[in-house]
Enzyme design. Structure first.
Site, PDB file in Angstrom:
ATOM      1  CG  ASP A 166      -0.667  -0.114   7.901  1.00  0.00           C
ATOM      2  OD1 ASP A 166      -1.522   0.784   8.040  1.00  0.00           O
ATOM      3  OD2 ASP A 166       0.553   0.107   7.789  1.00  0.00           O
ATOM      4  CE  LYS A 179       0.701   1.537   4.389  1.00  0.00           C
ATOM      5  NZ  LYS A 179       1.688   2.541   4.564  1.00  0.00           N
TER       6      LYS A 179
END
Ligand code: C5P
Length: 325
Positions: free
Chosen positions: A141, A11
């Protein structure tokens, strides 16, 4: 015995704003997270013993409890002892493409893939939100890495609201091979330097006034690429760039290379830049490479992706099962 290969996307942070302290010791954040198709491959194989084994082709990735992928398997083994007894342990082979300690959530993506893959391997039938809840106990995350795509993340980074798919963006990433930044260091240093401007947990008005993610979310809704490029933001740059001037230099080189926008991702030190097309991304890469002629600088070109974890292959090996020992 069944085995699964999964692809786990990295990401980038299109937006990262620190709002204040949380009672749990973490920071309250507003982030826009985006999956990219730079991915690790995770092979999961049921083994006859009730152990968890991790193998990785990268020297910086530990094969033990310090590895988030190991901890993900261990968490499921503890939560579902019957499945462990029925199906046995698991071997996790991690084929690294995502750079380590780079601000790209590589470790979290690996843990997310283990959760998704073991749910299939052990036929647990967990929903995505159940997997995300388990993932949130491993790292902030991990829930996003399970879902992937484009999302607004609040709370610790684990409360997700999906945003419209932003297909079509290309991204160039660059990182100094031997430079890594600890996420805990970045947040602690930020707290030391900026906590006087934090909003108190109960002061909702301060939090509302402080929050500036609205324009970025609006630009994403409108798919306004140049606005998205201009609105990139990361509060952690305030602590990382003064300490790591080579990261600042990299960011400046991207800025001069005609990109839509450039920013450090997460706690760094990876710097990314947005481009209109893979061709433009390649041109930017060449320009930055010739501006900073360092043999220690690695580059990647990737595309925005709308998936977090993807099953790459599935095998049902009908040979005799490996005996339990
Ligand atoms: O959740 P994760 O393990 O990725 O976080 C790593 C470190 O980053 C935490 O130990 C904490 O110091 C810091 N952090 C934070 N606030 C967040 C997320 C991470 O302070 N929302």
């Amino acid at each position: 015995m069944r085995s699964y290969s999964l692809l786990a996307s990295a990401k980038i942070n299109l937006y990262l704003e620190i709002i204040g302290d949380r009672p749990d010791g973490y920071h309250e954040l507003a982030m826009v997270l985006q999956s990219i198709d730079l991915a690790d491959r995770i092979d999961l194989r049921a083994i006859g013993t009730d152990t968890i084994r991790v193998r990785c082709d990268h020297p910086q990735v530990p094969p033990d409890k310090n590895n988030l992928a190991y901890r993900a398997a261990d968490l499921l083994a503890k939560q579902f002892p019957d499945a462990l007894a029925k199906y046995g342990g698991v071997e996790i082979a991690i084929h690294k493409q995502i750079p380590v300690a780079a601000g790209l959530a590589g470790g979290s993506a690996n843990a997310a893939a283990v959760l998704v893959g073991m749910d299939l391997l052990w036929q647990l039938g967990l929903t995505q939100s159940e997997l995300q809840e388990l993932g949130g106990t491993l790292g902030s995350d991990v829930p996003f890495c399970i879902a992937g795509g484009t999302a607004l993340a609040t709370g610790r980074g684990d409360k997700l609201s999906p945003l419209p798919d932003l297909g079509g963006f290309s991204v160039v990433l660059a990182k100094y091979r031997n430079l890594s930044i600890s996420t805990a260091w970045a947040y602690q240093t930020y707290r030391q330097q900026f906590s006087s401007s934090y909003c108190a947990a109960e002061d909702l008005e301060c939090r509302r006034e402080r929050l500036h993610s609205g324009p970025m979310v609006g630009a994403i809704a409108q798919k306004d690429r140049s606005k998205i490029g201009q609105l990139l933001h990361n509060d952690l740059e305030k602590v990382a760039l003064p300490v790591y001037p080579q990261v600042l230099q990299l960011r400046e080189a991207f800025e001069s290379a005609g990109v839509l926008g450039t920013m450090m991702s997460g706690s760094g030190p990876t710097v990314f830049a947005l481009a209109e097309s893979p061709e433009q991304a390649q041109q930017v890469l060449e320009r930055v490479k010739s501006a900073i002629a360092s043999p220690d600088l690695d580059f990647w070109v990737a595309q925005f992706s709308n998936t977090g974890i993807r099953i790459f292959s599935e095998e049902n090996d009908l040979k005799a099962p490996i005996p339990r020992v």
